[in-house]
Design a protein around this motif. Structure first.
Motif, PDB file in Angstrom:
ATOM      1  N   GLY A 231       0.819  -1.202   0.000  1.00 45.75           N
ATOM      2  CA  GLY A 231       0.000   0.000   0.000  1.00 45.75           C
ATOM      3  C   GLY A 231       0.854   1.253   0.000  1.00 45.75           C
ATOM      4  N   CYS A 232       0.188   2.402  -0.064  1.00 46.30           N
ATOM      5  CA  CYS A 232       0.936   3.650  -0.215  1.00 46.30           C
ATOM      6  C   CYS A 232       0.705   4.644   0.911  1.00 46.30           C
ATOM      7  N   TYR A 233      -0.113   4.290   1.907  1.00 43.11           N
ATOM      8  CA  TYR A 233      -0.427   5.302   2.921  1.00 43.11           C
ATOM      9  C   TYR A 233      -0.673   4.648   4.269  1.00 43.11           C
ATOM     10  N   GLU A 234      -0.130   5.290   5.311  1.00 43.19           N
ATOM     11  CA  GLU A 234      -0.422   4.921   6.689  1.00 43.19           C
ATOM     12  C   GLU A 234      -0.860   6.188   7.429  1.00 43.19           C
ATOM     13  N   PRO A 235      -1.958   6.148   8.189  1.00 41.49           N
ATOM     14  CA  PRO A 235      -2.457   7.357   8.875  1.00 41.49           C
ATOM     15  C   PRO A 235      -1.663   7.685  10.128  1.00 41.49           C
ATOM     16  N   LEU A 236      -0.388   7.974   9.933  1.00 42.60           N
ATOM     17  CA  LEU A 236       0.498   8.351  11.033  1.00 42.60           C
ATOM     18  C   LEU A 236       0.592   9.872  11.109  1.00 42.60           C
ATOM     19  N   PRO A 237       0.975  10.428  12.253  1.00 41.93           N
ATOM     20  CA  PRO A 237       1.121  11.886  12.345  1.00 41.93           C
ATOM     21  C   PRO A 237       2.142  12.418  11.347  1.00 41.93           C
ATOM     22  N   VAL A 238       1.852  13.592  10.820  1.00 38.46           N
ATOM     23  CA  VAL A 238       2.750  14.279   9.890  1.00 38.46           C
ATOM     24  C   VAL A 238       3.316  15.496  10.602  1.00 38.46           C
ATOM     25  N   PRO A 239       4.605  15.769  10.475  1.00 44.21           N
ATOM     26  CA  PRO A 239       5.163  16.929  11.175  1.00 44.21           C
ATOM     27  C   PRO A 239       4.468  18.223  10.789  1.00 44.21           C
ATOM     28  N   ASP A 240       4.258  19.083  11.755  1.00 47.48           N
ATOM     29  CA  ASP A 240       3.577  20.354  11.540  1.00 47.48           C
ATOM     30  C   ASP A 240       4.580  21.374  11.014  1.00 47.48           C
ATOM     31  N   VAL A 241       4.926  21.217   9.756  1.00 44.29           N
ATOM     32  CA  VAL A 241       5.862  22.116   9.080  1.00 44.29           C
ATOM     33  C   VAL A 241       5.166  22.673   7.845  1.00 44.29           C
ATOM     34  N   PRO A 242       5.644  23.787   7.299  1.00 41.14           N
ATOM     35  CA  PRO A 242       5.026  24.314   6.075  1.00 41.14           C
ATOM     36  C   PRO A 242       5.005  23.246   4.989  1.00 41.14           C
ATOM     37  N   THR A 243       3.826  23.056   4.385  1.00 36.88           N
ATOM     38  CA  THR A 243       3.649  21.982   3.413  1.00 36.88           C
ATOM     39  C   THR A 243       2.861  22.488   2.215  1.00 36.88           C
ATOM     40  N   LEU A 244       3.306  22.099   1.034  1.00 34.79           N
ATOM     41  CA  LEU A 244       2.611  22.417  -0.219  1.00 34.79           C
ATOM     42  C   LEU A 244       2.366  21.136  -0.983  1.00 34.79           C
ATOM     43  N   VAL A 245       1.135  20.954  -1.442  1.00 34.90           N
ATOM     44  CA  VAL A 245       0.780  19.845  -2.327  1.00 34.90           C
ATOM     45  C   VAL A 245       0.295  20.442  -3.642  1.00 34.90           C
ATOM     46  N   PHE A 246       0.835  19.960  -4.767  1.00 30.97           N
ATOM     47  CA  PHE A 246       0.363  20.467  -6.060  1.00 30.97           C
ATOM     48  C   PHE A 246       0.395  19.352  -7.091  1.00 30.97           C
ATOM     49  N   THR A 247      -0.298  19.569  -8.168  1.00 33.56           N
ATOM     50  CA  THR A 247      -0.244  18.669  -9.317  1.00 33.56           C
ATOM     51  C   THR A 247      -0.701  19.445 -10.546  1.00 33.56           C
ATOM     52  N   GLY A 248      -0.631  18.802 -11.704  1.00 35.86           N
ATOM     53  CA  GLY A 248      -1.163  19.438 -12.913  1.00 35.86           C
ATOM     54  C   GLY A 248      -2.675  19.484 -12.862  1.00 35.86           C
ATOM     55  N   GLU A 249      -3.255  20.538 -13.420  1.00 34.48           N
ATOM     56  CA  GLU A 249      -4.708  20.688 -13.340  1.00 34.48           C
ATOM     57  C   GLU A 249      -5.441  19.578 -14.085  1.00 34.48           C
ATOM     58  N   HIS A 250      -4.765  18.906 -15.037  1.00 36.68           N
ATOM     59  CA  HIS A 250      -5.397  17.832 -15.806  1.00 36.68           C
ATOM     60  C   HIS A 250      -4.835  16.460 -15.434  1.00 36.68           C
ATOM     61  N   ASP A 251      -4.299  16.316 -14.244  1.00 35.27           N
ATOM     62  CA  ASP A 251      -3.759  15.036 -13.792  1.00 35.27           C
ATOM     63  C   ASP A 251      -4.898  14.023 -13.678  1.00 35.27           C
ATOM     64  N   THR A 252      -4.831  12.957 -14.472  1.00 38.90           N
ATOM     65  CA  THR A 252      -5.870  11.925 -14.429  1.00 38.90           C
ATOM     66  C   THR A 252      -5.412  10.675 -13.693  1.00 38.90           C
ATOM     67  N   LEU A 253      -4.151  10.619 -13.272  1.00 42.05           N
ATOM     68  CA  LEU A 253      -3.656   9.485 -12.496  1.00 42.05           C
ATOM     69  C   LEU A 253      -3.859   9.748 -11.005  1.00 42.05           C
ATOM     70  N   CYS A 254      -3.189  10.765 -10.487  1.00 37.68           N
ATOM     71  CA  CYS A 254      -3.424  11.231  -9.109  1.00 37.68           C
ATOM     72  C   CYS A 254      -4.124  12.583  -9.236  1.00 37.68           C
ATOM     73  N   THR A 255      -5.419  12.558  -9.271  1.00 33.24           N
ATOM     74  CA  THR A 255      -6.210  13.733  -9.626  1.00 33.24           C
ATOM     75  C   THR A 255      -6.043  14.868  -8.611  1.00 33.24           C
ATOM     76  N   PRO A 256      -6.370  16.096  -8.998  1.00 40.71           N
ATOM     77  CA  PRO A 256      -6.334  17.191  -8.032  1.00 40.71           C
ATOM     78  C   PRO A 256      -7.133  16.894  -6.766  1.00 40.71           C
ATOM     79  N   GLN A 257      -8.277  16.225  -6.876  1.00 41.93           N
ATOM     80  CA  GLN A 257      -9.055  15.913  -5.687  1.00 41.93           C
ATOM     81  C   GLN A 257      -8.289  14.980  -4.750  1.00 41.93           C
ATOM     82  N   MET A 258      -7.549  14.051  -5.293  1.00 41.92           N
ATOM     83  CA  MET A 258      -6.712  13.182  -4.465  1.00 41.92           C
ATOM     84  C   MET A 258      -5.659  13.992  -3.724  1.00 41.92           C
TER      85      MET A 258
END
Length: 325
Positions: A231-258
């Motif tokens: 699998g690809c995810y475990e619901p463990l705590p994430v450090p409280d540091v500045p974080t940015l998530v981005f992707t292409g607006e037309h990403d059909t593999l890992c969609t913007p909603q994901m």
């Protein structure tokens, strides 16, 4: 260990985008390291006058430590840049699928310890996000800022549907069919919207898949088994540091909603998409994605960049809840 002086590629647009021109020489260090019996490779582009913490770039499963050299012209003037072929990827030793994501996260920590790096700004793209997130969760003291691209908390259905079929094609020696299927998987359908350099990047990706060696093909199959098994995810705590998530607006593999869903689990996370790009945004819009990463890692504004959609704060509610505990 190998050390060399290289002249970084210049760019006529660096001043327009607010980047200082690169120095005339950069010290590039290549190191072979060994973790738990598996040899792997690390590349370090040193910056003697950094504006921010070292930047560790973890790319996708089909990328290696050299895949980011085109981005160095914009990133290396800001800080030391580290790329790595973790065990099981690139030119590193083959890694059996029984070794999961925790093992790879521990290998990332091994990189920093062995090279004497301070806490880093962490970038993870696609599979690099999977490893990077687990690394940040298990080694929070090693991370100053986080940037994830093409991110998801679950394996996309189109991935789990396509991979068994593509693996069977490879086993039958149908490399052309497998390469075409992989291009369709990673790139958006042209009807989804305009994507910069779509045709050129599709040709590049197809050629890359067609030119894989038997060793690389074996690692690719084992990579898929590893993801499906662990699998690809475990619901463990994430450090409280500045974080940015981005992707292409037309990403059909890992969609913007994901991407939004992942950002919503991180208290300090912000989210945006890059216009006219899909899952391969860091290839299709190399300069723009480099600038976005660089600006975020040097605490410069990212809110009004013309190539990005409005920046969101999906994790704001989680941040408020955490603050009131």
């Amino acid at each position: 260990m190998r050390t060399a002086l290289t002249a970084p590629q210049g760019s006529p647009n660096t001043q327009r985008h607010g980047f200082a021109p690169p120095p005339p020489e950069q010290v590039v260090e290549e190191r072979t390291l060994v973790f738990e019996g598996f040899a792997y490779e690390c590349r370090i582009v040193h910056q003697d006058t950094p504006r921010t913490a070292p930047l560790l770039l973890l790319g996708g499963s089909s990328q290696n430590r050299h895949s980011w050299q085109g981005h160095e012209k914009w990133l290396a003037p800001l800080c030391t840049v580290i790329t790595v072929d973790l065990p099981g990827y690139g030119s590193a030793d083959f890694l059996p699928a029984r070794y999961g994501i925790d093992f790879l996260a521990a290998a990332v920590q091994h990189v920093l310890v062995e090279t004497g790096m301070p806490p880093v700004n962490l970038f993870g793209g696609c599979f690099g996000e999977v490893v990077g997130l687990r690394f940040a969760q298990l080694h929070p003291g090693s991370v100053r800022r986080i940037v994830f691209c093409g991110a998801a908390m679950r394996l996309p259905e189109i991935y789990t549907d396509a991979m068994p079929r593509l693996a069977r094609a490879l086993e039958r020696g149908e490399t052309e069919a497998a390469a075409g299927g992989l291009v369709e998987l990673f790139m958006s359908n042209p009807a989804a919207g305009q994507v910069r350099r779509h045709a050129a990047v599709a040709r590049l990706l197809h050629r890359q898949f067609m030119n894989q060696t038997p060793d690389e093909l074996g690692k690719a199959v084992e990579h898929n088994t590893r993801l499906v098994t662990h699998g690809c995810y475990e619901p463990l705590p994430v450090p409280d540091v500045p974080t940015l998530v981005f992707t292409g607006e037309h990403d059909t593999l890992c969609t913007p909603q994901m991407g939004r869903e992942l950002a919503a689990t991180i208290p300090a996370a912000r989210f945006t998409t890059v216009k006219e790009a899909d899952h391969l945004v860091t290839v299709e819009r190399r300069q723009e994605s480099s600038e976005l990463i660089g600006r975020f890692c040097t605490d410069r504004p990212i809110d009004d960049l013309p190539y990005c959609t409005p920046v969101e704060s999906p994790g704001a509610g989680l941040a408020r809840a955490t603050a009131h505990r």
